[in-house]
Design a protein around this motif. Structure first.
Motif, PDB file in Angstrom:
ATOM      1  N   VAL A 132       0.837  -1.198   0.000  1.00 56.04           N
ATOM      2  CA  VAL A 132       0.000   0.000   0.000  1.00 56.04           C
ATOM      3  C   VAL A 132       0.871   1.247   0.000  1.00 56.04           C
ATOM      4  CG1 VAL A 132      -1.827   1.269   1.180  1.00 56.04           C
ATOM      5  CG2 VAL A 132      -1.774  -1.236   1.289  1.00 56.04           C
ATOM      6  N   GLU A 133       0.689   2.092  -1.007  1.00 56.96           N
ATOM      7  CA  GLU A 133       1.368   3.389  -1.047  1.00 56.96           C
ATOM      8  C   GLU A 133       0.618   4.378  -0.160  1.00 56.96           C
ATOM      9  OE1 GLU A 133       4.008   4.679  -2.673  1.00 56.96           O
ATOM     10  OE2 GLU A 133       4.631   2.970  -3.913  1.00 56.96           O
ATOM     11  N   VAL A 134       1.294   4.897   0.862  1.00 58.57           N
ATOM     12  CA  VAL A 134       0.691   5.861   1.773  1.00 58.57           C
ATOM     13  C   VAL A 134       1.318   7.232   1.558  1.00 58.57           C
ATOM     14  CG1 VAL A 134       0.091   4.126   3.499  1.00 58.57           C
ATOM     15  CG2 VAL A 134       2.321   5.247   3.610  1.00 58.57           C
ATOM     16  N   ASP A 135       0.673   8.264   2.135  1.00 57.18           N
ATOM     17  CA  ASP A 135       1.207   9.620   2.002  1.00 57.18           C
ATOM     18  C   ASP A 135       2.559   9.744   2.692  1.00 57.18           C
ATOM     19  OD1 ASP A 135      -1.125  10.283   0.686  1.00 57.18           O
ATOM     20  OD2 ASP A 135      -2.117  11.056   2.484  1.00 57.18           O
ATOM     21  N   ALA A 136       2.675   9.120   3.859  1.00 55.79           N
ATOM     22  CA  ALA A 136       3.913   9.136   4.631  1.00 55.79           C
ATOM     23  C   ALA A 136       3.824   8.029   5.668  1.00 55.79           C
ATOM     24  CB  ALA A 136       4.124  10.491   5.312  1.00 55.79           C
ATOM     25  N   LEU A 137       4.965   7.613   6.189  1.00 55.64           N
ATOM     26  CA  LEU A 137       4.978   6.578   7.211  1.00 55.64           C
ATOM     27  C   LEU A 137       4.968   7.152   8.621  1.00 55.64           C
ATOM     28  CD1 LEU A 137       7.474   4.078   5.554  1.00 55.64           C
ATOM     29  CD2 LEU A 137       4.996   3.829   5.805  1.00 55.64           C
ATOM     30  N   GLU A 138       4.927   8.465   8.708  1.00 53.96           N
ATOM     31  CA  GLU A 138       4.838   9.153   9.990  1.00 53.96           C
ATOM     32  C   GLU A 138       3.924  10.362   9.838  1.00 53.96           C
ATOM     33  OE1 GLU A 138       9.039   8.824  12.164  1.00 53.96           O
ATOM     34  OE2 GLU A 138       9.273   9.477  10.084  1.00 53.96           O
ATOM     35  N   GLY A 139       3.351  10.805  10.964  1.00 52.06           N
ATOM     36  CA  GLY A 139       2.547  12.019  10.945  1.00 52.06           C
ATOM     37  C   GLY A 139       1.059  11.807  10.840  1.00 52.06           C
ATOM     38  N   GLY A 140       0.598  10.560  10.778  1.00 54.62           N
ATOM     39  CA  GLY A 140      -0.826  10.280  10.707  1.00 54.62           C
ATOM     40  C   GLY A 140      -1.404   9.902  12.057  1.00 54.62           C
ATOM     41  N   ALA A 141      -2.592   9.320  12.038  1.00 58.26           N
ATOM     42  CA  ALA A 141      -3.238   8.880  13.272  1.00 58.26           C
ATOM     43  C   ALA A 141      -2.430   7.752  13.908  1.00 58.26           C
ATOM     44  CB  ALA A 141      -4.664   8.395  12.971  1.00 58.26           C
ATOM     45  N   HIS A 142      -2.364   7.768  15.224  1.00 58.94           N
ATOM     46  CA  HIS A 142      -1.563   6.772  15.932  1.00 58.94           C
ATOM     47  C   HIS A 142      -2.251   5.403  15.942  1.00 58.94           C
ATOM     48  CE1 HIS A 142       0.955   9.833  18.470  1.00 58.94           C
ATOM     49  NE2 HIS A 142       1.104   9.968  17.170  1.00 58.94           N
ATOM     50  N   LEU A 143      -1.467   4.379  15.651  1.00 59.24           N
ATOM     51  CA  LEU A 143      -1.896   2.992  15.785  1.00 59.24           C
ATOM     52  C   LEU A 143      -0.984   2.313  16.797  1.00 59.24           C
ATOM     53  CD1 LEU A 143      -2.384   1.878  12.062  1.00 59.24           C
ATOM     54  CD2 LEU A 143      -4.202   2.270  13.733  1.00 59.24           C
ATOM     55  N   ILE A 144      -1.568   1.529  17.677  1.00 55.86           N
ATOM     56  CA  ILE A 144      -0.800   0.747  18.639  1.00 55.86           C
ATOM     57  C   ILE A 144      -0.684  -0.670  18.110  1.00 55.86           C
ATOM     58  CG2 ILE A 144      -0.719  -0.160  20.987  1.00 55.86           C
ATOM     59  CD1 ILE A 144      -2.265   2.304  21.885  1.00 55.86           C
ATOM     60  N   LEU A 145       0.554  -1.147  18.009  1.00 51.58           N
ATOM     61  CA  LEU A 145       0.816  -2.490  17.501  1.00 51.58           C
ATOM     62  C   LEU A 145       1.251  -3.403  18.636  1.00 51.58           C
ATOM     63  CD1 LEU A 145       2.916  -1.656  14.292  1.00 51.58           C
ATOM     64  CD2 LEU A 145       0.421  -1.712  14.545  1.00 51.58           C
ATOM     65  N   GLU A 146       0.810  -4.648  18.567  1.00 55.73           N
ATOM     66  CA  GLU A 146       1.225  -5.676  19.511  1.00 55.73           C
ATOM     67  C   GLU A 146       1.374  -6.981  18.759  1.00 55.73           C
ATOM     68  OE1 GLU A 146      -0.869  -4.586  23.708  1.00 55.73           O
ATOM     69  OE2 GLU A 146      -2.222  -5.166  22.076  1.00 55.73           O
ATOM     70  N   GLY A 147       2.211  -7.871  19.266  1.00 58.73           N
ATOM     71  CA  GLY A 147       2.345  -9.182  18.655  1.00 58.73           C
ATOM     72  C   GLY A 147       3.786  -9.605  18.509  1.00 58.73           C
ATOM     73  N   PRO A 148       4.029 -10.696  17.795  1.00 59.31           N
ATOM     74  CA  PRO A 148       5.390 -11.197  17.599  1.00 59.31           C
ATOM     75  C   PRO A 148       6.307 -10.141  16.983  1.00 59.31           C
ATOM     76  CG  PRO A 148       3.783 -12.817  16.878  1.00 59.31           C
ATOM     77  CD  PRO A 148       3.007 -11.571  17.168  1.00 59.31           C
ATOM     78  N   GLY A 149       7.535 -10.072  17.501  1.00 62.92           N
ATOM     79  CA  GLY A 149       8.503  -9.111  17.002  1.00 62.92           C
ATOM     80  C   GLY A 149       8.403  -7.746  17.648  1.00 62.92           C
ATOM     81  N   ILE A 150       7.465  -7.576  18.597  1.00 65.28           N
ATOM     82  CA  ILE A 150       7.261  -6.292  19.267  1.00 65.28           C
ATOM     83  C   ILE A 150       7.391  -6.507  20.768  1.00 65.28           C
ATOM     84  CG2 ILE A 150       5.657  -4.386  19.684  1.00 65.28           C
ATOM     85  CD1 ILE A 150       4.339  -5.083  17.002  1.00 65.28           C
ATOM     86  N   SER A 157       2.464   5.770  13.079  1.00 63.42           N
ATOM     87  CA  SER A 157       1.523   6.802  12.632  1.00 63.42           C
ATOM     88  C   SER A 157       1.576   7.009  11.121  1.00 63.42           C
ATOM     89  CB  SER A 157       1.820   8.131  13.342  1.00 63.42           C
ATOM     90  OG  SER A 157       3.176   8.512  13.142  1.00 63.42           O
ATOM     91  N   PRO A 158       1.346   5.949  10.330  1.00 64.69           N
ATOM     92  CA  PRO A 158       1.303   6.137   8.877  1.00 64.69           C
ATOM     93  C   PRO A 158       0.162   7.058   8.479  1.00 64.69           C
ATOM     94  CG  PRO A 158       0.499   3.965   9.493  1.00 64.69           C
ATOM     95  CD  PRO A 158       1.069   4.570  10.727  1.00 64.69           C
ATOM     96  N   ALA A 159       0.397   7.884   7.473  1.00 67.71           N
ATOM     97  CA  ALA A 159      -0.582   8.896   7.072  1.00 67.71           C
ATOM     98  C   ALA A 159      -1.317   8.477   5.812  1.00 67.71           C
ATOM     99  CB  ALA A 159       0.123  10.239   6.834  1.00 67.71           C
ATOM    100  N   GLY A 160      -2.645   8.673   5.834  1.00 68.44           N
ATOM    101  CA  GLY A 160      -3.445   8.463   4.639  1.00 68.44           C
ATOM    102  C   GLY A 160      -4.170   7.140   4.555  1.00 68.44           C
ATOM    103  N   LEU A 161      -4.118   6.328   5.616  1.00 69.62           N
ATOM    104  CA  LEU A 161      -4.815   5.040   5.585  1.00 69.62           C
ATOM    105  C   LEU A 161      -6.322   5.230   5.701  1.00 69.62           C
ATOM    106  CD1 LEU A 161      -2.482   2.916   7.879  1.00 69.62           C
ATOM    107  CD2 LEU A 161      -2.825   2.635   5.410  1.00 69.62           C
ATOM    108  N   PRO A 162      -7.122   4.290   5.204  1.00 67.51           N
ATOM    109  CA  PRO A 162      -8.581   4.388   5.350  1.00 67.51           C
ATOM    110  C   PRO A 162      -8.986   4.435   6.821  1.00 67.51           C
ATOM    111  CG  PRO A 162      -7.985   2.663   3.780  1.00 67.51           C
ATOM    112  CD  PRO A 162      -6.711   3.096   4.436  1.00 67.51           C
ATOM    113  N   GLU A 163     -10.111   5.078   7.105  1.00 71.72           N
ATOM    114  CA  GLU A 163     -10.568   5.221   8.484  1.00 71.72           C
ATOM    115  C   GLU A 163     -10.848   3.872   9.134  1.00 71.72           C
ATOM    116  OE1 GLU A 163     -13.852   7.856   8.806  1.00 71.72           O
ATOM    117  OE2 GLU A 163     -12.739   9.614   8.101  1.00 71.72           O
TER     118      GLU A 163
END
Length: 208
Positions: A132-150, A157-163
């Motif tokens: 997925v091509e996004v506007d930017a990989l920083e500066g968007g709405a915050h997402l909290i990630l959890e799971g393997p590797g974290i 905060s990728p910018a431009g993702l669907p609501e």
């Protein structure tokens, strides 16, 4: 578009050193997948035809071949792109998203995750990787990630993702080990969100 123009687009803009650069993209993708939500640079020089972005083009040329069906969404598809993929890696372009191994789209026209190949319980690897091509990989709405590797949680905060991106991710995560792996791209920078990663908005209380 004339055949001469298509031929010119097809043969130009590929890797200068195909083996070395493809290996570099593969390593970056593996590192990004092992550490979801971290940013990684693709160490390549590539210029696919419009409207396909450079990062998406680099992933396509590195990861796709004649046995790798590709689906192109709005903002990633054109005659030039199809000719370029055919010449550079031989990947066939399919009309049905759920028949693809790799799918490429812009965030504003991102396909629903359940419209892609989700794999089976016996063969969960027979699923689509969505780039997925996004506007930017920083500066968007915050997402909290959890799971393997974290370690605990990671905030991105990728910018431009669907609501409804987080909601789609929750539904996708519930299918594990089936499901769609996602790579977010901005220019030549990437962030991976494999199917094993839980993603939720910062104001949500449940991890899904």
């Amino acid at each position: 578009m004339s055949e001469a123009v298509l031929s010119t687009l097809a043969v130009s803009g590929g890797f200068n050193d195909p083996v070395f650069e493809a290996q570099g993209v593969f390593r970056a993708l593996m590192d990004a997948t092992a550490r979801p939500g971290t940013l990684h640079d693709l160490p390549v020089s590539v210029a696919p035809p419009a409207p396909l972005g450079s990062g998406s083009g680099a992933i396509a040329v590195s990861m796709c071949d004649p046995d790798t069906p590709v689906w192109l969404g709005d903002g990633a598809d054109s005659e030039g792109v199809r000719a370029w993929l055919s010449f550079q890696c031989g990947a066939p372009v399919v009309q049905e998203a759920d028949k693809s191994t790799f799918a490429f789209a812009r965030a504003v026209a991102m396909p629903a995750l359940d419209a892609l190949a989700l794999g089976t319980q016996e063969y969960p690897d027979r699923s689509t990787t969505l780039v997925v091509e996004v506007d930017a990989l920083e500066g968007g709405a915050h997402l909290i990630l959890e799971g393997p590797g974290i370690d605990g949680q990671r905030v991105v905060s990728p910018a431009g993702l669907p609501e409804d991106f987080a909601a789609q991710r929750t539904a996708n995560r519930a299918l594990f080990p089936r499901g769609v792996d996602i790579v977010l791209v901005a220019g030549l920078r990437i962030m991976a969100l494999p199917r094993s990663t839980v993603a939720r908005h910062a104001n949500e209380t449940e991890t899904g």
